[in-house]
Design an enzyme around this catalytic site. Sequence first.
Site, PDB file in Angstrom:
ATOM      1  N   THR A 474       0.797  -1.204   0.000  1.00 65.92           N
ATOM      2  CA  THR A 474       0.000   0.000   0.000  1.00 65.92           C
ATOM      3  C   THR A 474       0.840   1.268   0.000  1.00 65.92           C
ATOM      4  O   THR A 474       0.330   2.332  -0.314  1.00 65.92           O
ATOM      5  CB  THR A 474      -0.866  -0.020   1.262  1.00 65.92           C
ATOM      6  OG1 THR A 474      -0.062  -0.531   2.331  1.00 65.92           O
ATOM      7  CG2 THR A 474      -2.048  -0.946   1.081  1.00 65.92           C
ATOM      8  N   GLY A 515      -5.772   2.090   7.006  1.00 61.79           N
ATOM      9  CA  GLY A 515      -4.354   2.093   7.365  1.00 61.79           C
ATOM     10  C   GLY A 515      -3.638   3.404   7.114  1.00 61.79           C
ATOM     11  O   GLY A 515      -2.929   3.912   7.982  1.00 61.79           O
ATOM     12  N   ALA A 516      -3.795   3.960   5.927  1.00 64.83           N
ATOM     13  CA  ALA A 516      -3.017   5.148   5.561  1.00 64.83           C
ATOM     14  C   ALA A 516      -3.361   6.319   6.482  1.00 64.83           C
ATOM     15  O   ALA A 516      -2.475   6.934   7.085  1.00 64.83           O
ATOM     16  CB  ALA A 516      -3.278   5.518   4.102  1.00 64.83           C
ATOM     17  N   LEU A 621      -1.808  11.471   0.028  1.00 63.34           N
ATOM     18  CA  LEU A 621      -0.521  11.608   0.713  1.00 63.34           C
ATOM     19  C   LEU A 621       0.654  11.409  -0.237  1.00 63.34           C
ATOM     20  O   LEU A 621       1.683  12.056  -0.101  1.00 63.34           O
ATOM     21  CB  LEU A 621      -0.442  10.613   1.877  1.00 63.34           C
ATOM     22  CG  LEU A 621      -1.548  10.786   2.933  1.00 63.34           C
ATOM     23  CD1 LEU A 621      -1.513   9.648   3.942  1.00 63.34           C
ATOM     24  CD2 LEU A 621      -1.409  12.131   3.635  1.00 63.34           C
ATOM     25  N   ASN A 622       0.493  10.500  -1.178  1.00 62.10           N
ATOM     26  CA  ASN A 622       1.518  10.280  -2.206  1.00 62.10           C
ATOM     27  C   ASN A 622       0.800   9.884  -3.484  1.00 62.10           C
ATOM     28  O   ASN A 622       0.337   8.748  -3.621  1.00 62.10           O
ATOM     29  CB  ASN A 622       2.495   9.186  -1.756  1.00 62.10           C
ATOM     30  CG  ASN A 622       3.601   8.935  -2.785  1.00 62.10           C
ATOM     31  OD1 ASN A 622       3.386   9.060  -3.995  1.00 62.10           O
ATOM     32  ND2 ASN A 622       4.779   8.588  -2.316  1.00 62.10           N
ATOM     33  N   GLU A 696      -9.511   0.568  -1.072  1.00 61.51           N
ATOM     34  CA  GLU A 696     -10.688  -0.243  -1.381  1.00 61.51           C
ATOM     35  C   GLU A 696     -11.658   0.503  -2.284  1.00 61.51           C
ATOM     36  O   GLU A 696     -12.390  -0.108  -3.059  1.00 61.51           O
ATOM     37  CB  GLU A 696     -11.363  -0.667  -0.075  1.00 61.51           C
ATOM     38  CG  GLU A 696     -10.425  -1.541   0.754  1.00 61.51           C
ATOM     39  CD  GLU A 696     -11.052  -2.126   1.989  1.00 61.51           C
ATOM     40  OE1 GLU A 696     -11.969  -1.506   2.550  1.00 61.51           O
ATOM     41  OE2 GLU A 696     -10.612  -3.216   2.409  1.00 61.51           O
TER      42      GLU A 696
END
Lengths: 736, 218
Positions: A474, A515-516, A621-622, A696
């Site tokens: 991820t 998660g992120a 974020l990226n 997702e």
Amino acid sequence: MKFDTPAGTNPIDRMKVVGKPLDRIDGPAKTTGMAPYAYEHHREAPNAAYGYIVGAAIAKGRISSMNVADAKAAPGVLAVVTASEAGKLGKGKYNTAKLLGGPEIDHYHQAIAVVVAETFEQARAAAGLVRVSYARATGRFDLEEALKTAPLASGSQDTPPKPDRVGDFEQAFAAAPVKLDARYTTPDHSHAMMEPFASIAAWEGDRLNVWTSNQMIDWGRTDLATTLGMPKEKIRFMSPYVGGGFGGKLFLRTDAVMAALGAKAAGRPVKVAMSRPFLMNNTTHRPATRQRIRIGANRDGKITAIAHESGSGDLPNGRPETAVTQTRLLYAGANRLTSLRLAVLDLPEGNSMRAPGEAPGMMALEVAMDEMAETLGLDPVEFRIRNDTQVDPAKPERRFSQRNLVRCLREGADRFGWTRRNAQPAQVSDGRWLVGMGVAAAFRNHVSLPSGARVRLGQDGIVTVETDMTDIGTGSYTIIAQTAAEMMGLPIERVVVKLGDSSFPVSSGSGGQFGAGSSTSGVYAACVKLRDAVAQRLGYSSADAVFDGGKVRSGNRSTDLAEAARAGELVVEDTMEWGDLDKTYQQSTFGAHFVEVGVDRFTGMIRIRRMLAVAEAGRILNPKSARSQMIGAMTMGVGGALMEELAVDKRFGFFVNHDLAGYEVPVHADIPHQEVIFLEEVDPTVSPMKAKGIGELGLCGVGAAVANAVYNATGVRVRDYPVTLDKHLDRLPAVA
Amino acid sequence: MPNSPEISISRRGVLAGSAASAVIAATTAGAAQRAAPATLAPLPAPAPQPMPVSLTVNGKVQRLSLDPRTTLLDALREHLHLTGTKKGCDHGQCGACTVMVEGVRINSCLSLAVMHEGDTITTIEGLGTPDKLHPMQAAFVKHDGYQCGYCTPGQICSAVAVLDEIKRGVPSHVSVSLTDHPQATNIEMRERMSGNICRCGAYSNIAEAMAEIAGENA
């Protein structure tokens, strides 16, 4: 730190490192084969013996006798462990079926023994010498049949099992001038991650070290302790690299248990990897669904009534596939009904797979929306726009924190050349190909979990982040490094990230696209503490200290960051916890998928020609690794739409195509160039990072967009996934 | 036949034996069918004797003594500790174990190590290192042609070998002609790469990484 009011301006908003499309920091290790996965810790666990798992050959019943004498006598064998040798084992909180079966067998290929030998070849050969007699019991393997008497189920433990109602669906549906009532099916899916489940276990007295492949370190460690009946503090559980999980590795699986039991019996470290043909029935899968969708609308295309009912199956005490969740929130409409049914099946355990609930739910709902648009004579993009809602339809006082679904649809339509689509199906061709375009909305809720991190400022000025967060592909390593670099005013090269080790603070882990956002927020919290500690060491006021360019400035004073650690390393730790902003606001992520397919007019073969997704998920974020999450999910969506299906043997109760030849997933030739656009936005209600998950979201709806494109190409509607050529071949337009 | 208890019991023995020796397994099956002895234990397989094999791996000569059942993949991973080559399926279905033998890519899980006496083998570790990446490795990093990283070494070994196949004029299923020189087109590369599964779905990015290198080489 507790996040309970929307974020104001903070150091992340500088976006000097965060938000940049940086190459992943783990890239050089992964592309050179230097990143160690679960089975590859030769240095840490030298002289490991090899364990090979024996699986049950029946789906339900009892082992009546087991002869392990030949296996024990085979060359190189050190130990054979069965349920009777293992003694009493507990069952982990997140496991539905026991991880070591016998004498009762709960499902096909449930582990019943591990054979440990000096070499892999010896262990495998000896495993073939274990002879088992079974008393087979009658099992329930037919979902269709079992659903006839299945009770209602609830998607969460907090709510009772009853239909979720708003207004009066039945009356509104009966009165609606335009209606759809359709049934859809989705089959069982396998995660089919590339790295098989694997673990190495090494005992040091009563302490246990486990290198494994797991998305949720603390869940895995806790459940392993429960299973083995030992304190979790005595277990060190490590997954620095995870070769794909997709939800399959959320939970402790038998490889870790068999390695631990085998290592105890053999008196040395033991490594166990599940063989590919074994793991598909031994571990979990996404359960099949049977769905019914009813939509009633006025002639102007406004939905007045919407119902989504879904049934799935699982082992006793299992969980339903929550395929109706998105239907509560995605479209407006005063009268609503959603419900779940759960049948008991004796197939292998059903559980989370990437976007559980929404993935199969959207595969049905977004085809239903396409069908309804056609019945109304409306463009499917326009139909969705007309039914947008900015509030939770069940609680209109509760707004979405951000919702730009309409912009996603409009921008996507524009970029994709949607106006070139012919609303009349089966009208466009390109040589032998019938060409069609399809659209679907993407939707997935945002979730935050508590997440902790430890940060160190070393005397060399390097900041090291330690958290038990995992990177399952991820990009966690990279976005965590970006977060720490931004907070401490450093270039990313000055940050070291260590993940996936239970000796680090407990994080959110990887799953549910939480998660992120969660893990970077935990790092944010720890870095706020580190900034305070640095300011204190340097005698600055932490309120006005600026961290930038490797220096700390306050007023006209400026000091190298490293200076703060000259007297000794600074170490702090914090956990981000969450208030109830998720109750005040409905926090979700949105998108739109556009797909063009070609269908061979002679053979019915379906090929994807173009794919585009537009997504909104707060701050990205990226953009490089986020885009990869999207295209990967789009690829998995193509699999679900066109090929993926675990074939159930209803006589003997197992998935027949249990390897990568029989269970087809997309390959290079199936996937064209994919385009992704992110809407530029931030969501201050979700976290100081103002970022939501996308891992997702990218899967939700894409399968329906493919199916809708196939329909647009052929004029044949297939409602049973996967959409394979045999399901439309006899109804394709006549060839000249 | 599936209902015959005698056969199903003896088949276990056959399967066990077949890993050791196809000849012995065939004999066991024949004996079982003739006598149908329900209680007969499978013939004990003789312990395989280690065999010497010498390989040149990434330029270094490696002399090993291996159980003849050891695959080239396990020889690399478990005996030489070159774990960059991955085991995804062990059945030739996924491509994660791709290495180059005498410059040609193979699935190392489908090949026994002892069949490679004297062969020159290149693995992912032989292409480049984190400090000195092979151009294809660098292109994968730049284009984010990986996610979890598990299929990645196999993808990269295949990608390097595919461009070489095209350069050497080896045709594929999608080549327009068997005699004209194939070109490194998107569809040509995707066809040839289709034995390397990436469940994370990095295909679009891998194609871009390969296109960049193919363009440089053209």
